[in-house]
Design a protein around this motif. Structure first.
Motif, mmCIF file in Angstrom:
data_model
loop_
_atom_site.group_PDB
_atom_site.id
_atom_site.type_symbol
_atom_site.label_atom_id
_atom_site.label_comp_id
_atom_site.label_asym_id
_atom_site.label_seq_id
_atom_site.Cartn_x
_atom_site.Cartn_y
_atom_site.Cartn_z
ATOM 1 N N ILE A 161 0.839 -1.201 0.000
ATOM 2 C CA ILE A 161 0.000 0.000 0.000
ATOM 3 C C ILE A 161 0.874 1.252 0.000
ATOM 4 C CG2 ILE A 161 -1.557 1.358 1.468
ATOM 5 C CD1 ILE A 161 -2.798 -1.403 2.305
ATOM 6 N N ILE A 162 1.924 1.239 0.796
ATOM 7 C CA ILE A 162 2.821 2.390 0.884
ATOM 8 C C ILE A 162 3.569 2.585 -0.435
ATOM 9 C CG2 ILE A 162 4.931 3.199 2.016
ATOM 10 C CD1 ILE A 162 3.723 1.839 4.596
ATOM 11 N N ASP A 163 4.010 1.484 -1.044
ATOM 12 C CA ASP A 163 4.689 1.582 -2.337
ATOM 13 C C ASP A 163 3.754 2.154 -3.402
ATOM 14 O OD1 ASP A 163 7.060 0.610 -1.339
ATOM 15 O OD2 ASP A 163 6.828 -1.406 -2.145
ATOM 16 N N GLU A 164 2.513 1.682 -3.413
ATOM 17 C CA GLU A 164 1.564 2.165 -4.420
ATOM 18 C C GLU A 164 1.281 3.646 -4.233
ATOM 19 O OE1 GLU A 164 -2.985 1.449 -4.551
ATOM 20 O OE2 GLU A 164 -2.124 -0.102 -5.859
ATOM 21 N N GLY A 165 1.105 4.079 -2.982
ATOM 22 C CA GLY A 165 0.857 5.497 -2.724
ATOM 23 C C GLY A 165 2.009 6.363 -3.191
ATOM 24 N N TRP A 166 3.221 5.888 -2.972
ATOM 25 C CA TRP A 166 4.397 6.649 -3.408
ATOM 26 C C TRP A 166 4.446 6.739 -4.933
ATOM 27 C CZ3 TRP A 166 8.940 5.341 -6.106
ATOM 28 C CH2 TRP A 166 9.964 6.314 -6.058
ATOM 29 N N ARG A 167 4.113 5.640 -5.618
ATOM 30 C CA ARG A 167 4.107 5.685 -7.092
ATOM 31 C C ARG A 167 3.081 6.691 -7.593
ATOM 32 N NH1 ARG A 167 4.956 -0.073 -6.442
ATOM 33 N NH2 ARG A 167 2.715 -0.429 -6.625
ATOM 34 N N HIS A 168 1.925 6.760 -6.946
ATOM 35 C CA HIS A 168 0.935 7.770 -7.329
ATOM 36 C C HIS A 168 1.468 9.177 -7.078
ATOM 37 C CE1 HIS A 168 -2.714 5.702 -8.587
ATOM 38 N NE2 HIS A 168 -2.521 4.802 -7.644
ATOM 39 N N ALA A 169 2.244 9.341 -6.016
ATOM 40 C CA ALA A 169 2.767 10.673 -5.683
ATOM 41 C C ALA A 169 3.779 11.152 -6.711
ATOM 42 C CB ALA A 169 3.396 10.652 -4.293
ATOM 43 N N VAL A 170 4.669 10.263 -7.144
ATOM 44 C CA VAL A 170 5.742 10.685 -8.053
ATOM 45 C C VAL A 170 5.343 10.564 -9.521
ATOM 46 C CG1 VAL A 170 7.525 10.140 -6.359
ATOM 47 C CG2 VAL A 170 6.834 8.389 -8.015
ATOM 48 N N SER A 171 4.247 9.843 -9.793
ATOM 49 C CA SER A 171 3.757 9.697 -11.170
ATOM 50 C C SER A 171 2.253 9.957 -11.190
ATOM 51 C CB SER A 171 4.052 8.286 -11.704
ATOM 52 O OG SER A 171 5.432 8.002 -11.660
ATOM 53 N N THR A 210 10.236 -2.452 6.937
ATOM 54 C CA THR A 210 11.471 -1.682 6.854
ATOM 55 C C THR A 210 12.404 -2.179 5.747
ATOM 56 O OG1 THR A 210 12.415 -3.100 8.581
ATOM 57 C CG2 THR A 210 11.386 -1.047 9.289
ATOM 58 N N ALA A 211 11.958 -3.167 4.983
ATOM 59 C CA ALA A 211 12.760 -3.686 3.869
ATOM 60 C C ALA A 211 12.678 -2.735 2.677
ATOM 61 C CB ALA A 211 12.278 -5.070 3.471
ATOM 62 N N PRO A 212 13.645 -2.787 1.766
ATOM 63 C CA PRO A 212 13.592 -1.952 0.565
ATOM 64 C C PRO A 212 12.353 -2.250 -0.278
ATOM 65 C CG PRO A 212 15.777 -2.910 0.847
ATOM 66 C CD PRO A 212 14.882 -3.590 1.836
ATOM 67 N N GLY A 213 11.809 -1.232 -0.879
ATOM 68 C CA GLY A 213 10.680 -1.376 -1.788
ATOM 69 C C GLY A 213 10.759 -0.297 -2.838
ATOM 70 N N ASP A 214 9.668 -0.085 -3.580
ATOM 71 C CA ASP A 214 9.652 1.008 -4.544
ATOM 72 C C ASP A 214 9.754 2.353 -3.832
ATOM 73 O OD1 ASP A 214 9.377 -0.871 -6.489
ATOM 74 O OD2 ASP A 214 7.278 -0.460 -6.935
ATOM 75 N N ALA A 215 9.011 2.492 -2.756
ATOM 76 C CA ALA A 215 9.020 3.735 -1.988
ATOM 77 C C ALA A 215 10.222 3.768 -1.066
ATOM 78 C CB ALA A 215 7.727 3.829 -1.173
ATOM 79 N N PRO A 216 10.592 4.951 -0.584
ATOM 80 C CA PRO A 216 11.654 5.022 0.423
ATOM 81 C C PRO A 216 11.339 4.102 1.597
ATOM 82 C CG PRO A 216 11.090 7.216 -0.356
ATOM 83 C CD PRO A 216 10.077 6.289 -0.954
ATOM 84 N N ALA A 217 12.358 3.487 2.141
ATOM 85 C CA ALA A 217 12.177 2.538 3.232
ATOM 86 C C ALA A 217 11.549 3.222 4.443
ATOM 87 C CB ALA A 217 13.520 1.921 3.613
ATOM 88 N N LEU A 218 10.859 2.439 5.248
ATOM 89 C CA LEU A 218 10.318 2.938 6.497
ATOM 90 C C LEU A 218 11.349 2.760 7.607
ATOM 91 C CD1 LEU A 218 6.686 1.497 6.432
ATOM 92 C CD2 LEU A 218 7.392 3.822 5.902
ATOM 93 N N VAL A 219 11.352 3.718 8.527
ATOM 94 C CA VAL A 219 12.218 3.620 9.699
ATOM 95 C C VAL A 219 11.349 3.770 10.940
ATOM 96 C CG1 VAL A 219 14.244 4.494 8.503
ATOM 97 C CG2 VAL A 219 12.730 6.104 9.665
ATOM 98 N N VAL A 254 8.103 5.925 9.790
ATOM 99 C CA VAL A 254 8.126 7.111 8.934
ATOM 100 C C VAL A 254 9.010 6.814 7.735
ATOM 101 C CG1 VAL A 254 8.818 9.541 8.796
ATOM 102 C CG2 VAL A 254 7.759 8.661 10.896
ATOM 103 N N SER A 255 8.584 7.232 6.554
ATOM 104 C CA SER A 255 9.395 6.975 5.365
ATOM 105 C C SER A 255 10.698 7.767 5.435
ATOM 106 C CB SER A 255 8.612 7.319 4.090
ATOM 107 O OG SER A 255 8.201 8.660 4.086
ATOM 108 N N ALA A 256 11.768 7.150 4.919
ATOM 109 C CA ALA A 256 13.113 7.704 5.076
ATOM 110 C C ALA A 256 13.255 9.095 4.460
ATOM 111 C CB ALA A 256 14.139 6.748 4.459
ATOM 112 N N ASN A 257 12.436 9.413 3.450
ATOM 113 C CA ASN A 257 12.586 10.721 2.795
ATOM 114 C C ASN A 257 12.067 11.883 3.639
ATOM 115 O OD1 ASN A 257 9.939 9.760 2.417
ATOM 116 N ND2 ASN A 257 9.670 10.933 0.536
ATOM 117 N N ILE A 258 11.381 11.603 4.749
ATOM 118 C CA ILE A 258 11.000 12.680 5.670
ATOM 119 C C ILE A 258 11.481 12.386 7.096
ATOM 120 C CG2 ILE A 258 9.023 13.464 4.312
ATOM 121 C CD1 ILE A 258 7.194 11.965 6.305
#
Length: 284
Positions: A161-171, A210-219, A254-258
């Motif tokens: 779900i988090i990966d899909e949301g990020w893809r919608h955000a950047v595309s 917390t594993a790598p995915g399409d979206a920035p990793a969670l911490v 929280v995603s690593a990019n914030i």
């Protein structure tokens, strides 16, 4: 931005009394912009301690947080035998503008050897022009208690779900359809995932998150804010009914990019208004 996450156990305190006004009073002491409550019941008069006239907890809590928009995501949806429905789920209350809402049912693989129920995650896209993509995705959830294997597939679904949301955000979607349901709004490149994960912080089933995915990793936000200090316990602090020792079950990811915006994570270990402790996240 201040976000509070709390499993309120339908407002039932350690004194056995269901008191949503007490929950609201303690929650408001945090002066949060967004409240994420788990275990909010509608039309469940049979729950322990439920007083007459408070079975619609969505309506009661909405009335106790004037000026906040209420977003409810139902997991368990059952008949009440009288032509109505019984609901049990997660509630987001926000005084910041909510751009979009998504309600996600989580996987529920059959496991007849243990009790279980349908679980859900509710996502509110909060308008935040100062964050990447102009918004922040806030997702709250409550995973299965009795089954580690169910929690594992639910964590994997949350990661998707988090990966899909990020893809919608950047595309962003194609924007030339003018009918209102096709409106293209910011989805936000950053994500906050919180709730009751029903296992201690760092449990094996959480590794997918917390594993790598399409979206920035969670911490885990606690580790960013508190460094080497072990997470403060949020469950079993005042009562040992379900655990042998206190542990951190209620977590902010929280995603690593914030993640550099995490300024504080705090647990109120004194509250006895629920069997879980409220947890606050501050993002600068």
């Amino acid at each position: 931005m201040r976000i509070l996450s709390w499993n309120i156990q339908w407002g039932r305190g350690l004194d056995g009394r269901v008191d949503l006004a007490r929950i609201a009073e303690e929650a408001r002491n945090f002066d949060a912009d967004v409240y994420c409550f788990q275990e909010v019941a509608v039309n469940h008069p049979g729950l322990a301690g439920m007083p007459p006239g408070q079975s619609d907890q969505l309506a009661v809590l909405s009335g106790l947080f004037l000026g906040f928009e209420a977003i409810y995501g139902v997991g368990s949806d059952l008949p009440d035998g009288l032509g109505g429905r019984r609901h049990f789920g997660n509630l987001i209350l926000s005084r910041l503008p909510i751009l979009q809402v998504f309600r996600h049912l989580l996987p529920w693989p059959a496991e007849p050897s243990v009790p279980s129920m349908q679980r859900a995650a509710v996502e509110a896209v909060i308008a935040a022009p100062e964050f990447p993509g102009g918004a922040v995705r806030v997702i709250t959830t409550h995973l299965e208690y009795y089954s580690a294997s169910q929690r594992a597939v639910q964590c994997a679904a949350l990661r998707a779900i988090i990966d899909e949301g990020w893809r919608h955000a950047v595309s962003p979607r194609f924007a030339e359809e003018t009918d209102p349901p096709f409106a293209v709004l910011p989805r936000g490149e950053g994500c906050v995932l919180c709730g009751d994960f029903n296992s201690p912080a760092g449990a094996p089933e959480q590794a997918t998150l917390t594993a790598p995915g399409d979206a920035p990793a969670l911490v885990n936000a606690w580790h960013v804010a508190q460094d080497a200090v072990p997470p403060a316990p949020t469950f079993g602090v005042h009562e040992r009914r379900y655990v042998d020792a206190p542990a951190c079950y209620d977590i902010f990811f929280v995603s690593a990019n914030i993640a550099d915006r995490i300024s504080r994570v705090a647990v109120d270990e004194g509250s006895k208004a629920s069997d879980h402790q409220p947890v606050l996240l501050e993002l600068s």
